[in-house]
Structure formats: C-alpha cells, structure tokens
Design a protein around this motif. Structure first.
Motif, short mmCIF file in Angstrom:
data_model
loop_
_atom_site.label_atom_id
_atom_site.label_comp_id
_atom_site.label_asym_id
_atom_site.label_seq_id
_atom_site.Cartn_x
_atom_site.Cartn_y
_atom_site.Cartn_z
N GLN A 81 0.82 -1.21 0.00
CA GLN A 81 0.00 0.00 0.00
C GLN A 81 0.85 1.26 0.00
O GLN A 81 0.52 2.25 -0.65
CB GLN A 81 -0.97 0.01 1.19
CG GLN A 81 -1.98 1.13 1.11
CD GLN A 81 -2.83 1.07 -0.15
OE1 GLN A 81 -3.40 0.02 -0.46
NE2 GLN A 81 -2.94 2.16 -0.88
N LEU B 277 1.98 1.81 -3.52
CA LEU B 277 0.85 2.27 -4.33
C LEU B 277 0.56 3.74 -4.07
O LEU B 277 0.27 4.50 -5.00
CB LEU B 277 -0.39 1.43 -4.05
CG LEU B 277 -0.41 0.02 -4.60
CD1 LEU B 277 -1.66 -0.71 -4.13
CD2 LEU B 277 -0.32 0.00 -6.12
N ASP B 278 0.65 4.16 -2.80
CA ASP B 278 0.44 5.57 -2.47
C ASP B 278 1.51 6.45 -3.11
O ASP B 278 1.22 7.54 -3.61
CB ASP B 278 0.43 5.78 -0.95
CG ASP B 278 -0.78 5.14 -0.29
OD1 ASP B 278 -1.79 4.87 -1.00
OD2 ASP B 278 -0.72 4.91 0.93
N GLU B 279 2.77 5.97 -3.13
CA GLU B 279 3.86 6.72 -3.77
C GLU B 279 3.60 6.87 -5.27
O GLU B 279 3.77 7.94 -5.84
CB GLU B 279 5.20 6.01 -3.56
CG GLU B 279 5.71 6.05 -2.14
CD GLU B 279 6.93 5.15 -1.94
OE1 GLU B 279 7.39 4.53 -2.92
OE2 GLU B 279 7.41 5.07 -0.80
N ILE B 280 3.19 5.79 -5.89
CA ILE B 280 2.91 5.81 -7.34
C ILE B 280 1.74 6.76 -7.62
O ILE B 280 1.76 7.51 -8.60
CB ILE B 280 2.60 4.39 -7.85
CG1 ILE B 280 3.86 3.52 -7.78
CG2 ILE B 280 2.05 4.42 -9.28
CD1 ILE B 280 3.61 2.04 -8.00
N ASN B 281 0.73 6.73 -6.77
CA ASN B 281 -0.43 7.60 -6.94
C ASN B 281 -0.04 9.08 -6.89
O ASN B 281 -0.65 9.91 -7.57
CB ASN B 281 -1.48 7.29 -5.87
CG ASN B 281 -2.78 7.98 -6.13
OD1 ASN B 281 -3.29 7.97 -7.25
ND2 ASN B 281 -3.35 8.58 -5.11
N ASP B 282 0.97 9.40 -6.11
CA ASP B 282 1.40 10.80 -5.97
C ASP B 282 2.38 11.24 -7.07
O ASP B 282 2.71 12.42 -7.16
CB ASP B 282 2.06 11.02 -4.60
CG ASP B 282 1.04 10.91 -3.47
OD1 ASP B 282 -0.17 11.13 -3.73
OD2 ASP B 282 1.46 10.61 -2.32
#
Length: 70
Positions: A56, A59-64
């Motif tokens: 997770q 995924l949060d890093e990629i989302n940003d």
C-alpha cells in the motif's frame, strides 16, 4: 517503403479476421483479448504483492507521482 514483419500472434489474428468480418465478431474478440490481458496483469500484480515488492505504501507513492514526466 520499409516492409512490416508481423509476429506470430499478429499473423494469427489477421487470419482470424478473414473468417469473421462482422462488427459483433470484432467486439467479441476485443472483449476476449481484454479479459486475457487483464487476467495476466492481475496475476503479475498479485505476485508482486505476495512477494512484498508492491504494498500500500508503494501504491500511495505511485499515486502521488506525475507519471507523464517518466
């Protein structure tokens, strides 16, 4: 003009289109290919998740990220 060399998958698909030239056949084939590649992607993502390479936090890093800059 440079000649295009098709790989075996492309040749097979072209031969399939000779048999069924209908719009319905095209839609069915597109749906089949979509489901096939979606399943492959899900399996690859599941393997990354199970191995700990994807979590997770990642995924949060990629989302940003601004993926257009990559």
């Amino acid at each position: 003009m440079e000649a295009t060399v098709f790989n075996p998958i492309q040749v097979h698909l072209l031969k399939m289109f000779e048999i069924d030239k209908s719009q319905k056949g095209l839609e069915e084939l597109k749906n089949l290919l979509y489901n096939y590649y979606s399943s492959k992607m899900k399996s690859a993502l599941d393997a990354l998740w199970d191995s700990g390479e994807l979590d997770q936090t990642r995924l949060d890093e990629i989302n940003d990220m601004d993926l257009h800059k990559l």
